[in-house]
Write an enzyme that holds these catalytic residues in place. Structure first.
Site, PDB file in Angstrom:
ATOM      1  N   ASP A  41       0.865  -1.170   0.000  1.00 50.59           N
ATOM      2  CA  ASP A  41       0.000   0.000   0.000  1.00 50.59           C
ATOM      3  C   ASP A  41       0.912   1.234   0.000  1.00 50.59           C
ATOM      4  O   ASP A  41       2.150   1.116   0.030  1.00 50.59           O
ATOM      5  CB  ASP A  41      -0.894  -0.005   1.255  1.00 50.59           C
ATOM      6  CG  ASP A  41      -2.223   0.707   1.055  1.00 50.59           C
ATOM      7  OD1 ASP A  41      -3.271   0.039   0.972  1.00 50.59           O
ATOM      8  OD2 ASP A  41      -2.217   1.964   0.969  1.00 50.59           O
ATOM      9  N   ASP A  64       3.677   1.685  -4.445  1.00 48.96           N
ATOM     10  CA  ASP A  64       2.743   2.541  -5.175  1.00 48.96           C
ATOM     11  C   ASP A  64       2.473   1.834  -6.508  1.00 48.96           C
ATOM     12  O   ASP A  64       3.385   1.659  -7.324  1.00 48.96           O
ATOM     13  CB  ASP A  64       3.391   3.913  -5.412  1.00 48.96           C
ATOM     14  CG  ASP A  64       2.492   4.846  -6.208  1.00 48.96           C
ATOM     15  OD1 ASP A  64       1.538   4.367  -6.863  1.00 48.96           O
ATOM     16  OD2 ASP A  64       2.763   6.058  -6.204  1.00 48.96           O
ATOM     17  N   TYR A 154     -14.233   6.847 -13.137  1.00 49.86           N
ATOM     18  CA  TYR A 154     -14.105   5.578 -12.389  1.00 49.86           C
ATOM     19  C   TYR A 154     -14.563   4.411 -13.271  1.00 49.86           C
ATOM     20  O   TYR A 154     -13.873   3.392 -13.385  1.00 49.86           O
ATOM     21  CB  TYR A 154     -14.948   5.654 -11.121  1.00 49.86           C
ATOM     22  CG  TYR A 154     -14.879   4.426 -10.245  1.00 49.86           C
ATOM     23  CD1 TYR A 154     -13.741   4.139  -9.508  1.00 49.86           C
ATOM     24  CD2 TYR A 154     -15.972   3.551 -10.137  1.00 49.86           C
ATOM     25  CE1 TYR A 154     -13.676   3.015  -8.696  1.00 49.86           C
ATOM     26  CE2 TYR A 154     -15.917   2.433  -9.322  1.00 49.86           C
ATOM     27  CZ  TYR A 154     -14.769   2.165  -8.601  1.00 49.86           C
ATOM     28  OH  TYR A 154     -14.711   1.043  -7.795  1.00 49.86           O
ATOM     29  N   THR A 189     -16.846   0.183   2.801  1.00 43.78           N
ATOM     30  CA  THR A 189     -15.454   0.559   3.079  1.00 43.78           C
ATOM     31  C   THR A 189     -15.367   2.091   3.048  1.00 43.78           C
ATOM     32  O   THR A 189     -16.361   2.771   2.792  1.00 43.78           O
ATOM     33  CB  THR A 189     -14.476   0.008   2.012  1.00 43.78           C
ATOM     34  OG1 THR A 189     -14.648   0.763   0.810  1.00 43.78           O
ATOM     35  CG2 THR A 189     -14.694  -1.465   1.736  1.00 43.78           C
ATOM     36  N   THR A 192     -15.843   5.530  -0.437  1.00 42.74           N
ATOM     37  CA  THR A 192     -16.744   6.622  -0.805  1.00 42.74           C
ATOM     38  C   THR A 192     -16.502   7.883   0.019  1.00 42.74           C
ATOM     39  O   THR A 192     -17.217   8.868  -0.118  1.00 42.74           O
ATOM     40  CB  THR A 192     -18.218   6.187  -0.692  1.00 42.74           C
ATOM     41  OG1 THR A 192     -18.381   5.495   0.536  1.00 42.74           O
ATOM     42  CG2 THR A 192     -18.630   5.302  -1.846  1.00 42.74           C
TER      43      THR A 192
HETATM   44  N1  LIG Z   1     -15.923  -0.477  -1.782  1.00 43.91           N
HETATM   45  C1  LIG Z   1     -16.683  -0.622  -2.863  1.00 43.91           C
HETATM   46  O1  LIG Z   1     -17.902  -0.369  -2.831  1.00 43.91           O
HETATM   47  C2  LIG Z   1     -16.073  -1.126  -4.139  1.00 43.91           C
HETATM   48  C3  LIG Z   1     -16.957  -1.520  -5.164  1.00 43.91           C
HETATM   49  C4  LIG Z   1     -16.419  -1.978  -6.352  1.00 43.91           C
HETATM   50  C5  LIG Z   1     -15.056  -2.046  -6.528  1.00 43.91           C
HETATM   51  N2  LIG Z   1     -14.230  -1.655  -5.531  1.00 43.91           N
HETATM   52  C6  LIG Z   1     -12.789  -1.705  -5.782  1.00 43.91           C
HETATM   53  O2  LIG Z   1     -12.173  -2.481  -4.787  1.00 43.91           O
HETATM   54  C7  LIG Z   1     -10.836  -1.986  -4.580  1.00 43.91           C
HETATM   55  C8  LIG Z   1     -10.633  -1.747  -3.096  1.00 43.91           C
HETATM   56  O3  LIG Z   1     -11.578  -0.784  -2.681  1.00 43.91           O
HETATM   57  P1  LIG Z   1     -11.880  -0.503  -1.132  1.00 43.91           P
HETATM   58  O4  LIG Z   1     -13.310  -0.265  -1.034  1.00 43.91           O
HETATM   59  O5  LIG Z   1     -11.228  -1.516  -0.297  1.00 43.91           O
HETATM   60  O6  LIG Z   1     -11.147   0.918  -0.998  1.00 43.91           O
HETATM   61  P2  LIG Z   1     -10.371   1.583   0.214  1.00 43.91           P
HETATM   62  O7  LIG Z   1     -10.362   3.036  -0.103  1.00 43.91           O
HETATM   63  O8  LIG Z   1     -10.900   1.131   1.524  1.00 43.91           O
HETATM   64  O9  LIG Z   1      -8.881   0.973   0.068  1.00 43.91           O
HETATM   65  C9  LIG Z   1      -8.083   1.307  -1.017  1.00 43.91           C
HETATM   66  C10 LIG Z   1      -6.624   1.141  -0.602  1.00 43.91           C
HETATM   67  O10 LIG Z   1      -5.809   1.423  -1.751  1.00 43.91           O
HETATM   68  C11 LIG Z   1      -4.672   2.150  -1.289  1.00 43.91           C
HETATM   69  N3  LIG Z   1      -4.052   2.906  -2.371  1.00 43.91           N
HETATM   70  C12 LIG Z   1      -4.462   4.081  -2.922  1.00 43.91           C
HETATM   71  N4  LIG Z   1      -3.599   4.485  -3.860  1.00 43.91           N
HETATM   72  C13 LIG Z   1      -2.622   3.541  -3.917  1.00 43.91           C
HETATM   73  C14 LIG Z   1      -1.453   3.392  -4.711  1.00 43.91           C
HETATM   74  N5  LIG Z   1      -1.100   4.315  -5.634  1.00 43.91           N
HETATM   75  N6  LIG Z   1      -0.691   2.297  -4.521  1.00 43.91           N
HETATM   76  C15 LIG Z   1      -1.017   1.390  -3.583  1.00 43.91           C
HETATM   77  N7  LIG Z   1      -2.106   1.473  -2.803  1.00 43.91           N
HETATM   78  C16 LIG Z   1      -2.911   2.544  -2.964  1.00 43.91           C
HETATM   79  C17 LIG Z   1      -5.235   3.035  -0.180  1.00 43.91           C
HETATM   80  O11 LIG Z   1      -4.204   3.545   0.660  1.00 43.91           O
HETATM   81  C18 LIG Z   1      -6.193   2.085   0.515  1.00 43.91           C
HETATM   82  O12 LIG Z   1      -5.540   1.369   1.539  1.00 43.91           O
HETATM   83  C19 LIG Z   1     -10.704  -0.725  -5.428  1.00 43.91           C
HETATM   84  O13 LIG Z   1     -10.038  -1.051  -6.628  1.00 43.91           O
HETATM   85  C20 LIG Z   1     -12.137  -0.347  -5.700  1.00 43.91           C
HETATM   86  O14 LIG Z   1     -12.292   0.372  -6.892  1.00 43.91           O
HETATM   87  C21 LIG Z   1     -14.704  -1.203  -4.327  1.00 43.91           C
END
Ligand SMILES: NC(=O)c1ccc[n+]([C@@H]2O[C@H](COP(=O)([O-])OP(=O)(O)OC[C@H]3O[C@@H](n4cnc5c(N)ncnc54)[C@H](O)[C@@H]3O)[C@@H](O)[C@H]2O)c1
Length: 258
Positions: A41, A64, A154, A189, A192
Site C-alpha cells: 500500500d 505505489d 471511475y 469501506t 466513498t
Molecule cells: N468499496 C466498494 O464499494 C467497491 C466496489 C467496487 C469495486 N471496488 C474496488 O475495490 C478496490 C478496493 O476498494 P476498497 O473499497 O477496499 O477501498 P479503500 O479506499 O478502503 O482501500 C483502497 C486502498 O488502496 C490504497 N491505495 C491508494 N492508492 C494507492 C497506490 N497508488 N498504490 C497502492 N495502494 C494505494 C489506499 O491507501 C487504501 O488502503 C478498489 O479497486 C475499488 O475500486 C470497491
C-alpha cells in the site's frame, strides 16, 4: 480453521491496497488460509499495523501501484527471500464521482493511472514473476459492467480493468497463470469518503439493491479466495459479480397502494 482447511498453505501472495477495506480483508483471509502475504500500500502506518496484527507470514511493503520500479523491487525481494509470487490481488484503487462536464482532465488521469495503469503494471509484474504459474485477481466493479451516470472516470477505469483481465487471461494461459476479475457492488469501506459522494442518499441506494444491503469486505475476500486458489483451477478470463443481485436485471416496480 484446521490445517486441512488451509487452502493457501505454502503459497505466497501479494495484495495491493492491503492497508484497509477489501485489500485488508483479503490479506487477512489469505493469511488465515496459510499463505505468506505481502501487504502492499502507500499508507505505510496503516499497512504496517495490519501486517503486525497478523504476525508471522505477513510482511508490509510500500508499493505505489503506479510505479513500475516499486513493482520490480517488491517482486524481486519476494523471490530473493524464497517467497516467489504465486497469487496477486490488485485491490489498490480509488473512486470519484462527477459528471463528464464536471470532471477535470487531471481527475480523469488520476483515476486511469491508479485503477487501470496500476492493474496493468501488476499484470506485467505477475507475468514476469510467476515463473511456476499462478493466479491474478483484479478488482473491477459493478460500475465496470453497468455504465453509471457521474461515474465516468471511475467507470472507464473499471471497464478497462475487465478488458485487461481478459487479454491477460488469453496471453498468460500458456504460462499457467489464470487471470480473473471480481466486480463488487457497494461494499462498506472508506472508498466513498473520496470526492463527490457526500450528497448520496445511501438509504435510497440500499433500497435499490435486490438484497437490500451493502456488502462486507469479507464477502468480496471470500470470492477472491475462490478465484485465487485451486478451487477455481479451470476458471480464467471471467468476471464474478458480488453485488447483492444489482446487475441481474430490473425489479418490477410495485404499484402504489393509495
Ligand atoms: N468499496 C466498494 O464499494 C467497491 C466496489 C467496487 C469495486 N471496488 C474496488 O475495490 C478496490 C478496493 O476498494 P476498497 O473499497 O477496499 O477501498 P479503500 O479506499 O478502503 O482501500 C483502497 C486502498 O488502496 C490504497 N491505495 C491508494 N492508492 C494507492 C497506490 N497508488 N498504490 C497502492 N495502494 C494505494 C489506499 O491507501 C487504501 O488502503 C478498489 O479497486 C475499488 O475500486 C470497491
Amino acid at each position: 480453521m484446521t490445517s486441512h482447511d488451509a487452502r493457501l498453505r505454502d503459497t505466497c501472495a501479494l495484495v495491493t491496497g492491503a492497508a484497509r477495506g477489501i485489500g485488508a480483508a483479503t490479506a487477512e483471509l489469505f493469511h488465515a488460509h496459510g499463505a505468506t502475504v505481502y501487504l502492499c500500500d502507500v499508507d505505510d502506518d496503516l499497512g504496517n499495523s495490519v501486517a503486525a496484527k497478523l504476525g508471522a507470514r505477513a510482511h508490509y511493503r510500500h508499493l505505489d501501484v503506479t510505479d513500475a520500479a516499486d513493482w520490480s523491487r517488491v517482486t524481486a525481494e519476494m523471490a530473493d527471500r524464497g517467497h516467489p509470487l504465486r497469487i496477486l490481488v490488485n485491490s489498490a484503487g480509488a473512486a470519484s464521482k462527477a459528471s463528464i462536464m464536471d470532471t477535470s482532465l487531471a481527475e480523469l488521469r488520476r483515476m486511469i493511472d491508479l485503477n487501470l495503469v496500476g492493474t496493468f503494471l501488476g499484470l506485467q509484474a505477475a507475468g514476469a514473476a510467476m515463473t511456476a504459474g499462478g493466479s491474478v485477481v483484479n478488482l473491477s466493479s459493478l460500475r465496470g459492467v453497468l455504465a453509471t451516470a457521474e461515474l465516468g472516470a471511475y467507470g472507464a477505469s473499471k471497464f478497462g480493468v475487465r478488458a485487461l483481465t481478459r487479454v491477460a487471461a488469453l496471453e498468460f494461459a500458456e504460462k499457467n497463470i489464470r487471470v480473473n476479475a471480481v466486480c463488487p457492488g457497494s461494499i462498506d469501506t472508506a472508498i466513498t469518503a473520496g470526492a463527490g459522494f457526500a450528497d448520496d442518499d445511501m438509504d435510497a441506494y440500499v433500497k435499490s439493491i435486490p438484497m437490500q444491503r451493502r456488502g462486507l469486505p469479507l464477502e468480496v475476500a471470500k470470492a477472491i479466495l475462490f478465484l485465487a486458489g485451486e478451487e477455481s483451477s479451470y476458471v480464467t478470463g471471467t468476471d464474478l459479480m458480488i453485488d447483492g443481485g444489482s446487475s441481474a436485471g430490473a425489479r418490477t416496480p410495485k404499484l402504489s397502494s393509495s
